[in-house]
Motif scaffolding. Structure first.
Motif, PDB file in Angstrom:
ATOM      1  N   GLY A  57       0.778  -1.232   0.000  1.00  0.00           N
ATOM      2  CA  GLY A  57       0.000   0.000   0.000  1.00  0.00           C
ATOM      3  C   GLY A  57       0.809   1.282   0.000  1.00  0.00           C
ATOM      4  O   GLY A  57       0.407   2.281  -0.594  1.00  0.00           O
ATOM      5  N   LYS A 211      -5.302   1.318 -11.878  1.00  0.00           N
ATOM      6  CA  LYS A 211      -5.956   0.360 -10.982  1.00  0.00           C
ATOM      7  C   LYS A 211      -7.389   0.745 -10.655  1.00  0.00           C
ATOM      8  O   LYS A 211      -8.207  -0.108 -10.337  1.00  0.00           O
ATOM      9  CB  LYS A 211      -5.152   0.240  -9.688  1.00  0.00           C
ATOM     10  N   ARG A 241      -0.984  -9.187  -0.593  1.00  0.00           N
ATOM     11  CA  ARG A 241       0.274  -9.913  -0.518  1.00  0.00           C
ATOM     12  C   ARG A 241       0.031 -11.246   0.196  1.00  0.00           C
ATOM     13  O   ARG A 241      -0.853 -11.334   1.048  1.00  0.00           O
ATOM     14  CB  ARG A 241       1.308  -9.098   0.273  1.00  0.00           C
ATOM     15  N   LYS A 246      -3.054 -11.528   6.182  1.00  0.00           N
ATOM     16  CA  LYS A 246      -4.124 -11.387   5.177  1.00  0.00           C
ATOM     17  C   LYS A 246      -4.980 -12.647   5.134  1.00  0.00           C
ATOM     18  O   LYS A 246      -5.928 -12.725   4.377  1.00  0.00           O
ATOM     19  CB  LYS A 246      -3.529 -11.118   3.793  1.00  0.00           C
ATOM     20  N   SER A 272       0.989  -9.875  -5.207  1.00  0.00           N
ATOM     21  CA  SER A 272       2.285  -9.605  -5.826  1.00  0.00           C
ATOM     22  C   SER A 272       3.401  -9.853  -4.821  1.00  0.00           C
ATOM     23  O   SER A 272       3.187  -9.816  -3.618  1.00  0.00           O
ATOM     24  CB  SER A 272       2.354  -8.163  -6.312  1.00  0.00           C
ATOM     25  N   LEU A 332      -5.826  -0.748   1.635  1.00  0.00           N
ATOM     26  CA  LEU A 332      -6.255   0.014   0.458  1.00  0.00           C
ATOM     27  C   LEU A 332      -7.190  -0.796  -0.420  1.00  0.00           C
ATOM     28  O   LEU A 332      -8.040  -0.256  -1.119  1.00  0.00           O
ATOM     29  CB  LEU A 332      -5.034   0.387  -0.387  1.00  0.00           C
ATOM     30  N   GLU A 336     -10.410   0.157  -2.723  1.00  0.00           N
ATOM     31  CA  GLU A 336     -10.388  -0.155  -4.165  1.00  0.00           C
ATOM     32  C   GLU A 336     -11.628  -0.939  -4.575  1.00  0.00           C
ATOM     33  O   GLU A 336     -12.223  -0.691  -5.628  1.00  0.00           O
ATOM     34  CB  GLU A 336      -9.127  -0.963  -4.508  1.00  0.00           C
TER      35      GLU A 336
HETATM   36  N1  UDP Z   1      -1.602  -5.040  -4.794  1.00  0.00           N
HETATM   37  C1  UDP Z   1      -1.386  -5.249  -6.136  1.00  0.00           C
HETATM   38  N2  UDP Z   1      -1.136  -6.492  -6.558  1.00  0.00           N
HETATM   39  C2  UDP Z   1      -1.078  -7.520  -5.724  1.00  0.00           C
HETATM   40  C3  UDP Z   1      -1.311  -7.323  -4.335  1.00  0.00           C
HETATM   41  C4  UDP Z   1      -1.562  -6.044  -3.905  1.00  0.00           C
HETATM   42  O1  UDP Z   1      -1.428  -4.333  -6.943  1.00  0.00           O
HETATM   43  O2  UDP Z   1      -0.841  -8.626  -6.180  1.00  0.00           O
HETATM   44  C5  UDP Z   1      -1.899  -3.678  -4.354  1.00  0.00           C
HETATM   45  C6  UDP Z   1      -3.339  -3.517  -3.908  1.00  0.00           C
HETATM   46  O3  UDP Z   1      -4.180  -3.313  -5.017  1.00  0.00           O
HETATM   47  C7  UDP Z   1      -3.219  -2.321  -2.989  1.00  0.00           C
HETATM   48  C8  UDP Z   1      -1.853  -2.511  -2.362  1.00  0.00           C
HETATM   49  O4  UDP Z   1      -1.107  -3.337  -3.253  1.00  0.00           O
HETATM   50  O5  UDP Z   1      -3.225  -1.120  -3.742  1.00  0.00           O
HETATM   51  C9  UDP Z   1      -1.948  -3.205  -1.020  1.00  0.00           C
HETATM   52  O6  UDP Z   1      -2.233  -2.266  -0.054  1.00  0.00           O
HETATM   53  P1  UDP Z   1      -2.936  -2.649   1.300  1.00  0.00           P
HETATM   54  O7  UDP Z   1      -3.044  -1.396   2.097  1.00  0.00           O
HETATM   55  O8  UDP Z   1      -4.235  -3.336   1.016  1.00  0.00           O
HETATM   56  O9  UDP Z   1      -1.996  -3.703   1.997  1.00  0.00           O
HETATM   57  P2  UDP Z   1      -0.430  -3.765   2.353  1.00  0.00           P
HETATM   58  O10 UDP Z   1       0.189  -4.592   1.288  1.00  0.00           O
HETATM   59  O11 UDP Z   1       0.087  -2.370   2.389  1.00  0.00           O
HETATM   60  O12 UDP Z   1      -0.399  -4.471   3.673  1.00  0.00           O
END
Ligand code: UDP
Length: 433
Positions: A57, A211, A241, A246, A272, A332, A336
């Motif tokens: 995020g 996105k 992630r 999660k 990712s 986030l 989204e």
């Molecule tokens: N995200 C992404 N692809 C992935 C996993 C996560 O683009 O495979 C993005 C997701 O859409 C979001 C961010 O990474 O915008 C994750 O933010 P979040 O606050 O939900 O979690 P964090 O990873 O910071 O704990």
């Protein structure tokens, strides 16, 4: 084998963005207020320092916040700290422990952490007006650059409510060197933190990024089909992630529970591999094993070519978006999902209740069973799902878009330098000394 790395921080190349483009989404008055707040800050040198430019995020937000600061007339840039794999293992433990995990903090871990920070600090230069250091990884920088000018702000993106005391005791002196700290929610501010100023700023999403920008239904369907997902069948989506907090295995249990009543349900989990998250691969493998080759469970990542547009497509096609976290600084992905008119079922933890109004824009859940029941309810009641999606999108528009994030930062900058134009602009600030 350890990865090679260049000493010092690396500059992040950013796309350019224009504030004016956001007016149709957020309204002219919001843009006018930003311009007013930015007036005393024209040309100010701002630097954001974080641990990764990709995945998670923080990176997601900075890719928009910094270009918008530039568009508002500030001279803003972003650098990421460098470090060996060992450093990122330590900082991941630190992240887990600060979210409440019982982990040991050994002298060797402290040494690794400090050594990497010293490496980054020696190559840094003085001369910024505002230095914003994100999260615990680079937190000692202020202490290591104690003579530097400018206003130094520590931005904490994690939920410190149940922080492991040993880790917090280690981190706290570094944090207390800053002029101000930003937290997502008041409850995250530790009582024993002695710091000049605290600001409460919720994170935000960019409505115009690939996105989150609107996509045609035909495009979204084509993209999900490319990954073997049938847009005609019910679909649960969690984008996260692969990380224990999660709860990816819990999400599979929810899917299995739903499948008993809705046999053609599909599950997509997108995660990712972030550069600063060495646990990702291990948890991905664990999740994959748990999925037992079920053809309706799709585990996808950047390694499969999933980028922002694909995430957008999956969130847009979802019947229900899940964020079944057990701990979550903000999440986030909740905003989204809501932004795409989707009902979101989220774990009742951390920053998720800030975004989901239970029963209005989705549901807050405390267990696998509750999550399964709510998912079934939404699948059986498309009208309710639709109403929630509409409600949720408006909530996000008003509270959680990047322009609002920018406004908070500009207020804090003005406040720190005594250039607050107008009392009405005072953000949620307090003194914690
Ligand atoms: N995200 C992404 N692809 C992935 C996993 C996560 O683009 O495979 C993005 C997701 O859409 C979001 C961010 O990474 O915008 C994750 O933010 P979040 O606050 O939900 O979690 P964090 O990873 O910071 O704990």
């Amino acid at each position: 084998m350890q990865e090679m790395h260049t000493p010092g921080m690396q500059n992040v190349v950013l796309a350019s963005k224009s504030l004016a483009d956001y007016a149709p989404v957020v309204g002219d008055d919001v843009i006018a207020e930003i311009e007013q707040l930015a007036r005393p800050l024209q040309g100010a040198r701002v630097i954001h320092i974080s641990s990764t430019a990709y995945g998670g995020g923080v990176a997601e937000m900075l890719h928009t916040l910094i270009p918008l600061m530039r568009s508002a007339g500030l001279d803003a840039e972003w650098r990421v700290i460098s470090g060996y794999d060992e450093f990122f293992s330590v900082t991941k433990s630190m992240h887990n422990a600060l979210q409440g995990m019982a982990l040991e903090l050994t002298p060797a871990m402290r040494a690794t952490y400090l050594h990497a920070n010293v490496d980054n600090a020696v190559y840094f230069e003085d001369g910024f007006d505002y230095v914003i250091v994100h999260d615990p990884q680079p937190a000692p920088l202020r202490m290591l650059r104690a003579g530097d000018s400018g206003h130094w702000i520590w931005r904490c993106h994690i939920d410190l409510t149940a922080a492991n005391p040993a880790y917090w005791a280690f981190l706290r002196p570094f944090v207390q060197m800053y002029d101000a700290a930003i937290f997502t929610m008041p409850s995250y501010v530790k009582k024993d933190l002695k710091i000049g100023k605290v600001a409460i700023v919720p994170p935000a999403i960019d409505p115009l990024s690939p996105k989150n920008a609107p996509m045609s239904v035909a495009d979204t369907r084509r993209i999900v089909q490319l990954y073997g997902v049938n847009p005609e069948q019910p679909l649960l989506v969690q984008v996260s992630r692969f990380d224990p907090w999660k709860d990816p295995l819990g999400v599979i249990d929810v899917y299995r529970g739903v499948k008993r009543e809705v046999p053609d349900v599909q599950l997509v989990m997108i995660g990712s591999m972030a550069h600063d998250d060495p646990e990702g691969m291990e948890y991905y493998q664990r999740t994959k094993d748990y999925a037992e080759n079920d053809p309706n469970i799709h585990l996808l990542s950047n390694l499969d070519g999933i980028g922002n547009v694909e995430v957008n497509a999956f969130q847009s096609v979802a019947t229900v978006v899940l964020q079944k976290s057990l701990r979550e600084g903000f999440g986030l992905t909740v905003a989204e999902g809501l932004w795409k008119h989707k009902p979101v079922i989220g774990g009742n933890v951390g920053g998720i209740p800030l975004q989901i109004e239970d029963g209005k824009s989705g549901f807050l859940v405390n267990s696998i069973e509750e999550c399964t029941d709510r998912a079934l309810q939404l699948m059986h009641d498309p009208q309710l799902a639709h109403q929630m999606g509409v409600y949720g999108r408006e909530e996000v528009r008003q509270k959680f878009l990047s322009t609002s994030n920018l406004r908070h930062y500009l207020r804090l900058f003005n406040d720190l330098s005594g250039t607050m134009a107008d009392e009405r602009h005072a953000t949620v600030l307090s003194s914690h000394r």
